[in-house]
Scaffold this active site. Sequence first.
Site, PDB file in Angstrom:
ATOM      1  CD  GLU A 109      -2.590  -7.931   2.210  1.00 27.57           C
ATOM      2  OE1 GLU A 109      -3.543  -8.151   3.350  1.00 27.57           O
ATOM      3  OE2 GLU A 109      -2.234  -6.697   2.008  1.00 27.57           O
TER       4      GLU A 109
ATOM      5  CD  GLU B 290       1.515  -6.143   5.127  1.00 30.10           C
ATOM      6  OE1 GLU B 290       0.643  -6.047   4.049  1.00 30.10           O
ATOM      7  OE2 GLU B 290       2.111  -6.885   5.672  1.00 30.10           O
TER       8      GLU B 290
ATOM      9  N   GLY C  46       0.525  -5.322   0.495  1.00 26.42           N
ATOM     10  CA  GLY C  46      -0.791  -5.278  -0.442  1.00 26.42           C
ATOM     11  C   GLY C  46      -0.204  -5.721  -1.571  1.00 26.42           C
TER      12      GLY C  46
ATOM     13  CB  ALA D 297      -0.877  -0.085   0.967  1.00 30.87           C
TER      14      ALA D 297
HETATM   15  N1  T1G Z   1       4.589   3.532   0.134  1.00 32.77           N
HETATM   16  C1  T1G Z   1       5.091   4.857  -0.125  1.00 32.77           C
HETATM   17  N2  T1G Z   1       6.616   4.832  -0.409  1.00 32.77           N
HETATM   18  C2  T1G Z   1       7.216   3.885  -0.427  1.00 32.77           C
HETATM   19  C3  T1G Z   1       6.696   2.563  -0.111  1.00 32.77           C
HETATM   20  C4  T1G Z   1       5.499   2.307   0.189  1.00 32.77           C
HETATM   21  N3  T1G Z   1       5.028   1.315   0.280  1.00 32.77           N
HETATM   22  N4  T1G Z   1       7.986   1.615  -0.291  1.00 32.77           N
HETATM   23  C5  T1G Z   1       8.988   2.636  -0.548  1.00 32.77           C
HETATM   24  N5  T1G Z   1       8.467   3.909  -0.885  1.00 32.77           N
HETATM   25  C6  T1G Z   1       9.465   4.738  -1.027  1.00 32.77           C
HETATM   26  C7  T1G Z   1      10.379   5.295  -0.301  1.00 32.77           C
HETATM   27  O1  T1G Z   1      10.302   6.043   0.887  1.00 32.77           O
HETATM   28  C8  T1G Z   1      11.587   5.737  -1.017  1.00 32.77           C
HETATM   29  O2  T1G Z   1      11.249   7.181  -1.443  1.00 32.77           O
HETATM   30  C9  T1G Z   1      11.546   4.744  -2.261  1.00 32.77           C
HETATM   31  O3  T1G Z   1      10.039   4.585  -2.345  1.00 32.77           O
HETATM   32  C10 T1G Z   1      12.450   3.822  -2.606  1.00 32.77           C
HETATM   33  O4  T1G Z   1      12.274   3.059  -1.396  1.00 32.77           O
HETATM   34  C11 T1G Z   1      -2.873  -3.264   3.027  1.00 32.77           C
HETATM   35  C12 T1G Z   1      -1.256  -2.175   4.970  1.00 32.77           C
HETATM   36  C13 T1G Z   1      10.323  -2.160  -1.624  1.00 32.77           C
HETATM   37  C14 T1G Z   1      12.026  -3.279  -0.295  1.00 32.77           C
HETATM   38  O5  T1G Z   1       6.233  -2.117   4.024  1.00 32.77           O
HETATM   39  O6  T1G Z   1      10.473  -2.142   2.245  1.00 32.77           O
HETATM   40  O7  T1G Z   1       0.868  -2.823   2.196  1.00 32.77           O
HETATM   41  O8  T1G Z   1      13.230   8.162  -0.342  1.00 32.77           O
HETATM   42  O9  T1G Z   1      14.769   3.675  -0.664  1.00 32.77           O
HETATM   43  O10 T1G Z   1      16.000   0.215  -0.590  1.00 32.77           O
HETATM   44  O11 T1G Z   1      -1.962  -4.928   3.840  1.00 32.77           O
HETATM   45  O12 T1G Z   1      11.209   0.350   0.079  1.00 32.77           O
HETATM   46  O13 T1G Z   1      13.100   7.945  -2.601  1.00 32.77           O
HETATM   47  O14 T1G Z   1      11.656   9.507  -1.598  1.00 32.77           O
HETATM   48  O15 T1G Z   1      13.207   1.756   0.412  1.00 32.77           O
HETATM   49  O16 T1G Z   1      15.291  -0.490  -2.891  1.00 32.77           O
HETATM   50  C15 T1G Z   1       3.834  -2.790   3.060  1.00 32.77           C
HETATM   51  C16 T1G Z   1       7.925  -1.032   2.091  1.00 32.77           C
HETATM   52  C17 T1G Z   1       3.021  -1.509   3.244  1.00 32.77           C
HETATM   53  C18 T1G Z   1       7.278  -2.035   2.077  1.00 32.77           C
HETATM   54  C19 T1G Z   1      12.629  -0.975  -1.931  1.00 32.77           C
HETATM   55  N6  T1G Z   1       5.104  -2.533   2.453  1.00 32.77           N
HETATM   56  N7  T1G Z   1       9.083  -0.744   1.182  1.00 32.77           N
HETATM   57  O17 T1G Z   1      13.789  -0.751  -0.817  1.00 32.77           O
HETATM   58  O18 T1G Z   1      14.134   1.691  -1.882  1.00 32.77           O
HETATM   59  S1  T1G Z   1       1.702  -1.674   4.159  1.00 32.77           S
HETATM   60  C20 T1G Z   1       6.159  -2.346   2.837  1.00 32.77           C
HETATM   61  C21 T1G Z   1      10.432  -1.306   1.442  1.00 32.77           C
HETATM   62  C22 T1G Z   1       0.563  -2.663   3.236  1.00 32.77           C
HETATM   63  C23 T1G Z   1      -1.725  -3.836   3.297  1.00 32.77           C
HETATM   64  C24 T1G Z   1      -0.699  -2.928   4.061  1.00 32.77           C
HETATM   65  C25 T1G Z   1      11.390  -0.908   0.433  1.00 32.77           C
HETATM   66  C26 T1G Z   1      11.594  -1.650  -0.651  1.00 32.77           C
HETATM   67  P1  T1G Z   1      12.172   8.230  -1.440  1.00 32.77           P
HETATM   68  P2  T1G Z   1      13.724   2.460  -0.758  1.00 32.77           P
HETATM   69  P3  T1G Z   1      15.004  -0.040  -1.783  1.00 32.77           P
END
Ligand code: T1G
Length: 697
Positions: free
Chosen positions: A105, A125, A102, A63
């Site tokens: 999912e 999450e 998500g 998400a």
């Molecule tokens: N939402 C918004 N921005 C995100 C994002 C996300 N999910 N993931 C990454 N970014 C932005 C981050 O801030 C950065 O921005 C850029 O993307 C690159 O990220 C309904 C509730 C995918 C492994 O927890 O673990 O889904 O600093 O520097 O090292 O059940 O990002 O460049 O401006 O980290 O290559 C669950 C979170 C969400 C994964 C890539 N998902 N992301 O790593 O790059 S909750 C996560 C990561 C959800 C559902 C629920 C990592 C990555 P900027 P980065 P990276």
Amino acid sequence: MSEVVTIERRDTIAVITVNNPPVNALSIGVRSGLLGSIKAAALDAEVKAIVLACAGRTFIAGADITEFAKPHQPPDLGEVIEAIENCPKPVVAAIHGTALGGGLEVALGCHFRVASKDAKLGLPEVKLGLLPGAGGTQRLPRAVGPELAVKMIIGGDPITAAEALKNGLIEEMAEGSIASAGEVFARKVLAEKRPPRKLRDDDSKLARAKADRSIFTDSVAAMTRRARGLEAPFAAADAVGAAIELPFDEGLKKEREGFLRLVASDQSKAQRYAFFAEREAAKIVANSEGAKPRNVNRVAIIGAGTMGGGIAMSFANVGIPVTLIETSPEQLKRGLGVMQKNWEATAARGGIPADAPAKRMALIKGVVGLENVKDADLVIEAVFETMAVKKEVFRKLDQFAKPGAVLASNTSFLNIDEIAKETERPQDVLGMHFFSPANVMKLCEIVRGAKTAPDVLVTAVAIARRITKVPAVVGVCDGFVGNRMLAQRERQADLLLFEGALPQQVDAVVTKFGMPMGPFAMSDLAGLDIGWRSRKDRGIKSEIADALCEAGRFGQKTGKGYYKYEGGSRTPLPDPEVEKLIDETLIRLARKRRTIGDEEILERMMYPMINEGAKILQEGIAARPSDIDVVWLYGYGWPIYRGGPMFWADQVGLKHIADRLAFYAKETDDPSLEPAPLLKRLVTENRTLSSLFQLRS
Ligand code: T1G
């Protein structure tokens, strides 16, 4: 369908592509685009099967976390996934990079999944203080069984494509273009007339756990052992438990309730803040625009002691060859032995592959003599923590290191500018302060010297991320950010003993707050004699600590310090001897003990640190409050669900903190507790610390 979702028909296959850089997060545009595409493909008579793929470097990584702080906009992700799952035509998810949260999912709502060999699949999450809120807690146990689902959902770490294939999460692993592989697989499904497999209808993998609940409860117990203070892991466990006990839709409802409660919680707000703070900390604020990192293909580390050895392991862990330099073959042999043992212990626990210790040791070239730094692109000095020794080493490094090599010191408080002056190339010198054990602790405090060149700074930040550390850039001052703030806490801890508290009372307040250890147990671990020797060198006294040392109580190493340790155990036990010694000291100094409440202890442990943090911001030693939080989260064990000292200060309220500091300054006659000018200004302007630098969170 929308700017970020396109649909293309290839003969009877519709390929839906999400393209929402950088990580294809499920923003409102992506959700509505997906829903529209699935509906269109379902209605298109030419279309017999659908492939869902992503452009860019990764499949959907979850998400859009930035949307959680905003009012929710439809369509809901659950509705999108239901449309995919109920689509009468087979839908194949084609996964590359990371399918997370998500994103996984959505893939679980598809009827089949194929993934590229290097793909990672996970539900992280809980690391954001949440639980999977779009069916993950109900569909994943049905796909891989409850044990692995519990491990993935409560641990939050992704699994590899190979593990996903072995456990039935994906049907196939693919090479080359994943969208094409998805198309090939969809054609095979059509050719074999395979019906769409809806995970919601397949309870086969739940049968064992339905028959024997301990399968589930044991996995949960194992995974929540280290979840002290966290809400999300337990709420996630409840939701997975519902998948075993309840019909699918009721389980989904339970999951939803848990998600909505957590997304509004302070813990999740803190953990989402920490997510963005960590990423922001790697962005250098000033005077580095356009600077490119220098190449680092070989590293030299000076000193194979505890720190040097741990740092060397961090580089070898990601495949970077290291020249490890010591002053004698004996020292070298001892250092290499410790590294080998550490890697073998990790391999024995299954933390790394069985052949990894040998492979990583092969990357370490142990030598004697500083001249061996000549081939290194980066040199990190981790020798004894005295200025004289550091200066001598840097004078030699200036002689032997090749032009353009980055010269870093692992000092934890010494003045980097003074060290840099020992070289003809101060622009190539900076601090890279690792935390013990350096192969485990995530933080790397990068100390920017007055003359450090921008490309040297970006090189250090880039290499820190490459070895999976969390970099935070700080300026030169005594103790940099972390130790400078910690010194305020330690000082108050000593004063509290002086006024009547006991070590175990203070430590209990600090650990109840969520820190891994209190100040006195930490002193016992580090050894009281180190501080004693340096106080004596500087001619200053700490009455109670000195009395303990004079009694031979140096901490764990002597089996007694502020606590006693029986039979070599590391468990601190309150010792009446210590209370007696404190009483005798106070009587000798004509001081009376008073009853001190836990609230006062917490305030005096935390507020002076926050005050010091404000001074650090005022002086520009840290560029953002969130950088200070990153230092404490990844270097000092600050509880992630409290976001960091600066984030927490805003939650407590700066006015209250400033008032209490002023009160204690007067009560304890200690002007250093007076609120910092920045704190006073923010209170006057009714602002928060986070208003100084707005993070997306
Ligand atoms: N939402 C918004 N921005 C995100 C994002 C996300 N999910 N993931 C990454 N970014 C932005 C981050 O801030 C950065 O921005 C850029 O993307 C690159 O990220 C309904 C509730 C995918 C492994 O927890 O673990 O889904 O600093 O520097 O090292 O059940 O990002 O460049 O401006 O980290 O290559 C669950 C979170 C969400 C994964 C890539 N998902 N992301 O790593 O790059 S909750 C996560 C990561 C959800 C559902 C629920 C990592 C990555 P900027 P980065 P990276």
